[in-house]
Scaffold this motif. Sequence first.
Motif, PDB file in Angstrom:
ATOM      1  N   ALA A 139       0.946  -1.234   0.099  1.00 48.49           N
ATOM      2  CA  ALA A 139      -0.116   0.122   0.021  1.00 48.49           C
ATOM      3  C   ALA A 139       0.827   1.366  -0.076  1.00 48.49           C
ATOM      4  CB  ALA A 139      -0.999   0.026   1.263  1.00 48.49           C
ATOM      5  N   ASN A 140       1.965   1.133   0.772  1.00 53.07           N
ATOM      6  CA  ASN A 140       2.798   2.070   0.985  1.00 53.07           C
ATOM      7  C   ASN A 140       3.588   2.679  -0.598  1.00 53.07           C
ATOM      8  OD1 ASN A 140       3.941   4.257   2.688  1.00 53.07           O
ATOM      9  ND2 ASN A 140       5.925   3.237   2.941  1.00 53.07           N
ATOM     10  N   ALA A 141       4.029   1.600  -1.232  1.00 49.40           N
ATOM     11  CA  ALA A 141       4.418   1.463  -2.496  1.00 49.40           C
ATOM     12  C   ALA A 141       3.431   2.526  -3.469  1.00 49.40           C
ATOM     13  CB  ALA A 141       4.708   0.304  -2.975  1.00 49.40           C
ATOM     14  N   ALA A 142       2.345   1.921  -3.373  1.00 52.51           N
ATOM     15  CA  ALA A 142       1.201   2.492  -4.199  1.00 52.51           C
ATOM     16  C   ALA A 142       1.116   3.870  -4.052  1.00 52.51           C
ATOM     17  CB  ALA A 142      -0.039   1.467  -4.104  1.00 52.51           C
ATOM     18  N   ALA A 143       0.779   4.170  -2.732  1.00 54.12           N
ATOM     19  CA  ALA A 143       0.707   5.623  -2.205  1.00 54.12           C
ATOM     20  C   ALA A 143       1.943   6.568  -2.573  1.00 54.12           C
ATOM     21  CB  ALA A 143       0.529   5.757  -0.810  1.00 54.12           C
ATOM     22  N   MET A 144       3.167   6.045  -2.673  1.00 58.13           N
ATOM     23  CA  MET A 144       4.277   6.869  -3.081  1.00 58.13           C
ATOM     24  C   MET A 144       4.413   7.127  -4.501  1.00 58.13           C
ATOM     25  SD  MET A 144       6.367   7.490  -0.691  1.00 58.13           S
ATOM     26  CE  MET A 144       7.860   8.046  -1.480  1.00 58.13           C
ATOM     27  N   LYS A 149       3.915  10.696  -8.573  1.00 60.24           N
ATOM     28  CA  LYS A 149       3.156  11.040 -10.080  1.00 60.24           C
ATOM     29  C   LYS A 149       2.503  12.402  -9.972  1.00 60.24           C
ATOM     30  CE  LYS A 149       1.373   6.812 -11.753  1.00 60.24           C
ATOM     31  NZ  LYS A 149       0.242   5.830 -11.840  1.00 60.24           N
ATOM     32  N   THR A 150       1.992  12.815  -8.797  1.00 55.51           N
ATOM     33  CA  THR A 150       1.296  14.020  -8.562  1.00 55.51           C
ATOM     34  C   THR A 150       2.669  14.896  -8.511  1.00 55.51           C
ATOM     35  OG1 THR A 150      -0.308  13.225  -7.186  1.00 55.51           O
ATOM     36  CG2 THR A 150       0.139  15.464  -7.078  1.00 55.51           C
ATOM     37  N   ALA A 155       5.354  19.404 -11.001  1.00 59.03           N
ATOM     38  CA  ALA A 155       6.483  20.251 -11.582  1.00 59.03           C
ATOM     39  C   ALA A 155       6.313  20.451 -13.011  1.00 59.03           C
ATOM     40  CB  ALA A 155       7.813  19.183 -11.506  1.00 59.03           C
ATOM     41  N   GLY A 156       5.619  19.613 -13.868  1.00 62.48           N
ATOM     42  CA  GLY A 156       5.395  19.895 -15.050  1.00 62.48           C
ATOM     43  C   GLY A 156       4.558  21.175 -15.321  1.00 62.48           C
ATOM     44  N   ALA A 157       3.716  21.209 -14.312  1.00 62.11           N
ATOM     45  CA  ALA A 157       2.608  22.472 -14.305  1.00 62.11           C
ATOM     46  C   ALA A 157       3.583  23.845 -13.998  1.00 62.11           C
ATOM     47  CB  ALA A 157       1.608  22.439 -13.573  1.00 62.11           C
ATOM     48  N   LYS A 158       4.409  23.462 -12.894  1.00 64.19           N
ATOM     49  CA  LYS A 158       5.111  24.743 -12.720  1.00 64.19           C
ATOM     50  C   LYS A 158       6.077  25.107 -13.669  1.00 64.19           C
ATOM     51  CE  LYS A 158       8.990  25.891  -9.302  1.00 64.19           C
ATOM     52  NZ  LYS A 158      10.219  25.696  -9.879  1.00 64.19           N
TER      53      LYS A 158
ATOM     54  N   PHE B  36      -8.195  14.480 -11.418  1.00 60.58           N
ATOM     55  CA  PHE B  36      -7.867  14.709  -9.874  1.00 60.58           C
ATOM     56  C   PHE B  36      -6.591  14.244  -9.472  1.00 60.58           C
ATOM     57  CE2 PHE B  36     -12.647  14.372 -10.217  1.00 60.58           C
ATOM     58  CZ  PHE B  36     -12.924  15.519  -9.222  1.00 60.58           C
ATOM     59  N   GLU B  37      -5.903  14.885  -8.486  1.00 62.01           N
ATOM     60  CA  GLU B  37      -4.633  14.476  -7.998  1.00 62.01           C
ATOM     61  C   GLU B  37      -5.047  13.450  -6.593  1.00 62.01           C
ATOM     62  OE1 GLU B  37      -1.678  14.610  -9.205  1.00 62.01           O
ATOM     63  OE2 GLU B  37      -2.448  16.249 -10.915  1.00 62.01           O
ATOM     64  N   PRO B  38      -4.481  12.390  -6.734  1.00 63.11           N
ATOM     65  CA  PRO B  38      -4.647  11.274  -5.592  1.00 63.11           C
ATOM     66  C   PRO B  38      -4.455  11.845  -4.225  1.00 63.11           C
ATOM     67  CG  PRO B  38      -3.021  10.460  -7.052  1.00 63.11           C
ATOM     68  CD  PRO B  38      -3.344  11.809  -7.826  1.00 63.11           C
ATOM     69  N   VAL B  39      -3.292  12.799  -4.131  1.00 59.93           N
ATOM     70  CA  VAL B  39      -2.768  13.130  -2.724  1.00 59.93           C
ATOM     71  C   VAL B  39      -3.553  14.453  -2.068  1.00 59.93           C
ATOM     72  CG1 VAL B  39      -0.498  12.238  -3.353  1.00 59.93           C
ATOM     73  CG2 VAL B  39      -0.922  14.571  -3.703  1.00 59.93           C
ATOM     74  N   LEU B  40      -4.492  14.966  -3.204  1.00 60.04           N
ATOM     75  CA  LEU B  40      -5.085  16.328  -2.461  1.00 60.04           C
ATOM     76  C   LEU B  40      -6.330  16.122  -1.981  1.00 60.04           C
ATOM     77  CD1 LEU B  40      -3.964  18.584  -5.318  1.00 60.04           C
ATOM     78  CD2 LEU B  40      -2.971  18.266  -3.308  1.00 60.04           C
ATOM     79  N   HIS B  41      -7.100  17.072  -1.323  1.00 61.14           N
ATOM     80  CA  HIS B  41      -8.458  16.870  -1.073  1.00 61.14           C
ATOM     81  C   HIS B  41      -9.203  17.718  -1.882  1.00 61.14           C
ATOM     82  CE1 HIS B  41      -8.237  14.420   2.760  1.00 61.14           C
ATOM     83  NE2 HIS B  41      -6.992  14.728   2.668  1.00 61.14           N
ATOM     84  N   TYR B  42     -10.518  17.304  -2.063  1.00 61.03           N
ATOM     85  CA  TYR B  42     -11.451  18.292  -2.794  1.00 61.03           C
ATOM     86  C   TYR B  42     -12.776  18.391  -2.116  1.00 61.03           C
ATOM     87  CZ  TYR B  42      -8.184  17.190  -6.490  1.00 61.03           C
ATOM     88  OH  TYR B  42      -6.965  17.004  -7.222  1.00 61.03           O
ATOM     89  N   ASP B  43     -13.440  19.311  -2.542  1.00 56.24           N
ATOM     90  CA  ASP B  43     -14.711  19.679  -2.002  1.00 56.24           C
ATOM     91  C   ASP B  43     -15.668  18.266  -2.369  1.00 56.24           C
ATOM     92  OD1 ASP B  43     -16.761  21.185  -0.440  1.00 56.24           O
ATOM     93  OD2 ASP B  43     -17.338  22.247  -2.601  1.00 56.24           O
ATOM     94  N   ASP B  44     -16.311  18.084  -1.323  1.00 55.25           N
ATOM     95  CA  ASP B  44     -17.225  16.944  -1.483  1.00 55.25           C
ATOM     96  C   ASP B  44     -18.255  16.958  -2.702  1.00 55.25           C
ATOM     97  OD1 ASP B  44     -16.217  15.656   0.579  1.00 55.25           O
ATOM     98  OD2 ASP B  44     -17.740  15.989   2.036  1.00 55.25           O
ATOM     99  N   ALA B  45     -18.847  18.329  -2.767  1.00 56.45           N
ATOM    100  CA  ALA B  45     -19.778  18.668  -3.645  1.00 56.45           C
ATOM    101  C   ALA B  45     -19.191  18.278  -5.214  1.00 56.45           C
ATOM    102  CB  ALA B  45     -20.028  20.240  -3.740  1.00 56.45           C
ATOM    103  N   LEU B  46     -17.957  18.456  -5.250  1.00 52.94           N
ATOM    104  CA  LEU B  46     -17.423  18.257  -6.680  1.00 52.94           C
ATOM    105  C   LEU B  46     -17.344  16.727  -6.821  1.00 52.94           C
ATOM    106  CD1 LEU B  46     -15.989  19.899  -8.878  1.00 52.94           C
ATOM    107  CD2 LEU B  46     -13.958  19.036  -7.724  1.00 52.94           C
ATOM    108  N   SER B  47     -17.257  15.846  -5.880  1.00 50.03           N
ATOM    109  CA  SER B  47     -17.503  14.445  -6.013  1.00 50.03           C
ATOM    110  C   SER B  47     -18.763  14.070  -6.482  1.00 50.03           C
ATOM    111  CB  SER B  47     -17.049  13.599  -4.839  1.00 50.03           C
ATOM    112  OG  SER B  47     -15.941  14.010  -4.416  1.00 50.03           O
TER     113      SER B  47
END
Lengths: 368, 196
Positions: A139-144, A149-150, A155-158, B36-47
Amino acid sequence: MANLISLDASRLDVLMPMHVLVSPDGIIRHAGPTLVKVHPGEALVGAPFFDLFELRRPGGAADICTVCRTAGPKVSLRLRDPARTPVTGSAICLTGDDGVLVNLSFGIAVVDAVARFGLAGSDFAATDLTLELLYLIEANAAAMEEASKTGARLAGAKDAAEAEAVTDPLTGLDNRRGLDQALNRLIARGTSFSLMHVDLDFFKAVNDTFGHAAGDLVLQGVAGILREVTRGEDVVARVGGDEFVVVFIRATTEAKLSALATRLISRLEEPVPFGDCEARVSGSIGITSSHLYDYPDLDRMERDADAAVYESKRRGRSCFTLVQPVGKAADALDETRGERRTEDQPGVQAGDQLAVQAGDQPEVRAGD
Amino acid sequence: MHGLINRSFESFLKVTYGASLWAGIAEELDAGFEQFEPVLHYDDALSYQMLESASNRLAKPPETLLEDFGTFLVAAPAAERVRRLLRFGGVDYEDFLASLEDLRGRARLAVPDLDLPQVELEDRGGGLYRLVCRSPHKGFGHVYLGMLRALADDYGALVLIEFEGDADGAEVLTIRLADVDFAEGRAFDLADRVAG
């Protein structure tokens, strides 16, 4: 004895699937199912314990009974497989000197052992946290992975945002991109303008002597001066480390440009306090104007302004050079302005081409 | 709602119905991002807007989409990681059911801010279970329904699962184990890591 229990070895298999019962003479009497699984095709029962396990700690013990009598319950062993898989556990003497019970675990090596021996969830005791450990690793590997990726996307967006930015972050002036956009707009609308290139003199010395913090302070000061000497509609840009461009919008006379350049140079030469010291710079300036060209080509104008800057540097810095159309009566200008000419070589090209180009001396008018 | 959940649902829509459906939904959401970015949080309404938009465009009830999403999480190759993490829960289907109560805690081990529903498994005896799913976010019950059905196939168990309804703000499923060894399930190798 009330606490003495009797337990069939098959029950021990459930509680401790990695246990070994060793007789007092060091021969394996029984082995738990997981240990059997990691020794495929080998007869464990009847084999000497140390034929299958290499003793690492405690060192020096000749047999397993000595180990648990003298060194306490903790033992550190290795399997005699090609990977010498480490196992750790406890060894306790059975009541009545009936041998030794050793219960083992792969410890942190379980991650490799699971792959090496094809172990499944059912190979571990219900109390064993191995599955939770493996779960956590995966699970940790998946989260990392998602996090990185994010990170890459951000970084790309920046980078994209920086590529689209039109502002120089240090000075708040336009950057090269912002300048080009502004100039293209002016040319598209047919608005006349003058282009002033300002190259700081002695800036490198400031950086080298006082450090980059002083350099940054000077650059910010220069930006402030450039804003002060320009009107709101004019464009001020920082286009290189110590290079600035000012675009004066609408026709400006040479007299005004000369006065502006003179004033600018004297302002640039004002010392900038930095700690107990003073940083001093000056500027070499080159100026050209759109009305000098039949069609104001941006690249051409920038080249001409650069050549004029170079000319100012050549003449000893801290001065400005105006680009002149070839054949224009420079003498007349001198008369009206009363300024000295340091170069007196008319352009050789016909028509309305400018004097500043490769191989020719530019016509210059100097101001200090 | 956690980005991981939003992102998973987005993946479900993209993989199942194609990128153009998602492009339309993203445009309708007008949230200023394409994914969506998996490490961020979003407003519930959006979901819920995302769910509603998908439901309208596909002419499927939201509950059905959520159930399909649950199936996707277990059965789709794109979500193999999720299937594996769920399969860590138990060596057989009954064992797995019991592990559902731990799922929230397990998920938090890896993603501390991931707020999965609180699940309670009531063992009624004779292979009959009630799964009570409590969450501030309505709809998880239907996701669990799809997930549990797909996992029954995964384990090779014959199981009847129904959405019983809402009770006291909880969503309730009834689960009837008919035959835990009904068929050969899909293999699960503890060490078989999903290629990154």
